[in-house]
Design a protein around this motif. Structure first.
Motif, PDB file in Angstrom:
ATOM      1  N   GLN A  32       0.813  -1.215   0.000  1.00 56.06           N
ATOM      2  CA  GLN A  32       0.000   0.000   0.000  1.00 56.06           C
ATOM      3  C   GLN A  32       0.847   1.266   0.000  1.00 56.06           C
ATOM      4  N   VAL A  33       2.078   1.138   0.389  1.00 52.36           N
ATOM      5  CA  VAL A  33       2.971   2.298   0.474  1.00 52.36           C
ATOM      6  C   VAL A  33       4.037   2.265  -0.615  1.00 52.36           C
ATOM      7  N   PHE A  34       4.597   1.086  -0.860  1.00 50.82           N
ATOM      8  CA  PHE A  34       5.650   0.924  -1.847  1.00 50.82           C
ATOM      9  C   PHE A  34       5.144   0.021  -2.975  1.00 50.82           C
ATOM     10  N   PRO A  35       5.024   0.547  -4.199  1.00 50.58           N
ATOM     11  CA  PRO A  35       4.551  -0.277  -5.318  1.00 50.58           C
ATOM     12  C   PRO A  35       5.396  -1.537  -5.464  1.00 50.58           C
ATOM     13  N   PRO A  36       4.764  -2.700  -5.583  1.00 50.39           N
ATOM     14  CA  PRO A  36       5.520  -3.957  -5.628  1.00 50.39           C
ATOM     15  C   PRO A  36       6.403  -4.083  -6.865  1.00 50.39           C
ATOM     16  N   ASP A  37       6.114  -3.302  -7.917  1.00 43.18           N
ATOM     17  CA  ASP A  37       6.900  -3.395  -9.139  1.00 43.18           C
ATOM     18  C   ASP A  37       8.060  -2.403  -9.176  1.00 43.18           C
ATOM     19  N   GLN A  38       8.324  -1.725  -8.027  1.00 38.35           N
ATOM     20  CA  GLN A  38       9.421  -0.767  -7.971  1.00 38.35           C
ATOM     21  C   GLN A  38      10.414  -1.151  -6.883  1.00 38.35           C
ATOM     22  N   THR A  39      11.686  -0.910  -7.162  1.00 38.27           N
ATOM     23  CA  THR A  39      12.714  -1.148  -6.156  1.00 38.27           C
ATOM     24  C   THR A  39      12.737   0.017  -5.171  1.00 38.27           C
ATOM     25  N   GLN A  40      13.420  -0.172  -4.044  1.00 37.86           N
ATOM     26  CA  GLN A  40      13.549   0.901  -3.066  1.00 37.86           C
ATOM     27  C   GLN A  40      14.270   2.098  -3.687  1.00 37.86           C
ATOM     28  N   GLU A  41      15.251   1.831  -4.536  1.00 42.89           N
ATOM     29  CA  GLU A  41      15.978   2.919  -5.194  1.00 42.89           C
ATOM     30  C   GLU A  41      15.048   3.722  -6.102  1.00 42.89           C
ATOM     31  N   GLN A  42      14.158   3.036  -6.804  1.00 43.45           N
ATOM     32  CA  GLN A  42      13.211   3.735  -7.678  1.00 43.45           C
ATOM     33  C   GLN A  42      12.235   4.578  -6.872  1.00 43.45           C
ATOM     34  N   VAL A  43      11.778   4.043  -5.745  1.00 47.22           N
ATOM     35  CA  VAL A  43      10.865   4.798  -4.882  1.00 47.22           C
ATOM     36  C   VAL A  43      11.557   6.034  -4.333  1.00 47.22           C
ATOM     37  N   ASP A  44      12.804   5.861  -3.879  1.00 49.23           N
ATOM     38  CA  ASP A  44      13.565   6.996  -3.340  1.00 49.23           C
ATOM     39  C   ASP A  44      13.765   8.070  -4.402  1.00 49.23           C
ATOM     40  N   GLN A  45      14.070   7.650  -5.638  1.00 55.32           N
ATOM     41  CA  GLN A  45      14.280   8.614  -6.711  1.00 55.32           C
ATOM     42  C   GLN A  45      12.986   9.349  -7.045  1.00 55.32           C
TER      43      GLN A  45
END
Length: 380
Positions: free
Chosen positions: A120-133
């Protein structure tokens, strides 16, 4: 070995393994709660190597010792900032990851925390690096929109200004950040929209004449040198949302004050997302206008902002209000679209003020300062 003893031994082993897993193995849950607040009228310590000459550092450590210097969170460049008073807090939501089951239970029992599936917070298809960016990109967009909204509210004369140059763009090595665009192929570009439209009408391989004024080094944009450059456009990259037959210049252009006034936001990289836009805009307005917007009061708030000053909804509003109240705020500026959620369980001792634009937020604070009642979020 008796059957009863064997069964007991198996049960003990299973319980021991379960206890180890509960204490060591993360579960796919995150906890959301009140995060840190930052006074956008205040200052913050920043690494010395990231501090430039703009705005002037206050205090800090000796040059070259690898320490930190003190900077305003919202730093005005190219103009003198007005004196301010009071507090304008931007608020955040704390997101705790890598929870063990024991952590999740503890947070679930805490009334100020919400425990939700990680997806619900972090899209499952994105890495942590992608979320941070993505969060970092949204923060930069929020800063730019906040500045544009404040500048427009102050009715400062504006000029389209280069705010970024892509390494793979046609303009790389030709245009620089801070260049003020004056015309394209001889046609005046009074704002960023006219510049974007002029480039969008071109095709790969087309050459365009771009006239611009470049600020002289060390003048904070107060003096400039007029320049002219011919640039051959590259093909657009579909991966960047461009058509292959669309000319690609590779610059980010926004409207900035013609007199060289600028804004630098000094916050740690771990603070991201778009929700601080309203509070940044209020701080910029307060620092570039006479008087004290807060009237010496402790104000907090949140809200995404567009360049034309519209305030949009954000997530985590109950946690942000809680963080503001804990920090001593007596007034919280709530985006209109979040008012129903905010007023569903309003905390005591803090007024929830309904705002839908930068104009309405400034008007509400001026009303409070004059002793009048602002528009509050309606209690359901």
């Amino acid at each position: 070995m008796s059957r009863r003893f064997s069964t007991l031994l198996v049960a003990v082993v299973v319980l021991a393994v379960g206890a180890i897993l509960a204490l060591t193995v993360p579960v796919p849950l995150v906890a959301l709660g009140p995060g840190p607040v930052f006074d956008t009228l205040g200052s913050v310590e920043v690494p010395e190597e990231t501090a430039d000459s703009a705005g002037g550092a206050q205090g800090g450590t000796d040059p070259g010792d690898g320490g930190t210097v003190t900077r305003p969170i919202v730093e005005i460049t190219g103009a003198e900032a007005d004196e301010t008073d009071g507090v304008l807090d931007m608020t955040t939501v704390a997101v705790r990851q890598n929870l063990r089951i024991t952590d999740a239970i503890a947070y679930w029992l805490d009334p100020e925390q919400d425990v939700v599936p990680r997806d619900q917070v972090f899209p499952p298809d994105q890495t942590q690096e992608q979320v941070d960016q993505q969060n970092a990109d949204q923060m930069i967009g929020s800063e730019n929109s906040a500045a544009a909204a404040a500048f427009h509210h102050l009715k400062l004369p504006m000029v389209p200004t280069v705010q970024g140059v892509a390494d793979d763009g046609a303009a790389s090595g030709v245009l620089e950040e801070g260049d003020k665009i004056t015309s394209v192929d001889g046609a005046a570009t009074p704002d960023s929209r006219s510049f974007v439209d002029a480039i969008a009408a071109k095709h790969p391989g087309d050459s365009v004449d771009i006239a611009f004024d470049r600020p002289n080094t060390g003048t904070d944009g107060k003096t400039t040198e007029s320049k002219d450059a011919k640039v051959k456009l590259k093909p657009g990259d579909p991966a960047q949302g461009l058509e292959a037959d669309q000319g690609y210049l590779g610059v980010v252009v926004g409207d900035l004050p013609a007199n060289g006034t600028g804004v630098k936001i000094n916050l740690a990289d771990e603070v991201g997302g778009p929700s601080a836009g309203l509070m940044f805009a209020l701080s910029i307005f307060d620092k570039l206008s006479p008087g004290e917007l807060t009237g010496g009061r402790h104000i907090a708030g949140t809200g995404e902002i567009s360049a034309d000053g519209k305030v949009g909804p954000i997530g985590g509003i109950p946690h942000k209000i809680s963080a503001a109240k804990d920090d001593g705020a007596t007034t919280f500026l709530v985006p209109s679209a979040n008012c129903a959620e905010a007023a569903a369980n309003p905390p005591e001792g803090i007024d929830l003020v309904d705002v839908d634009s930068l104009d309405s937020a400034i008007s509400a604070l001026e009303t409070i300062d004059s002793g009048g009642p602002p528009k509050l979020c309606a209690t359901p």
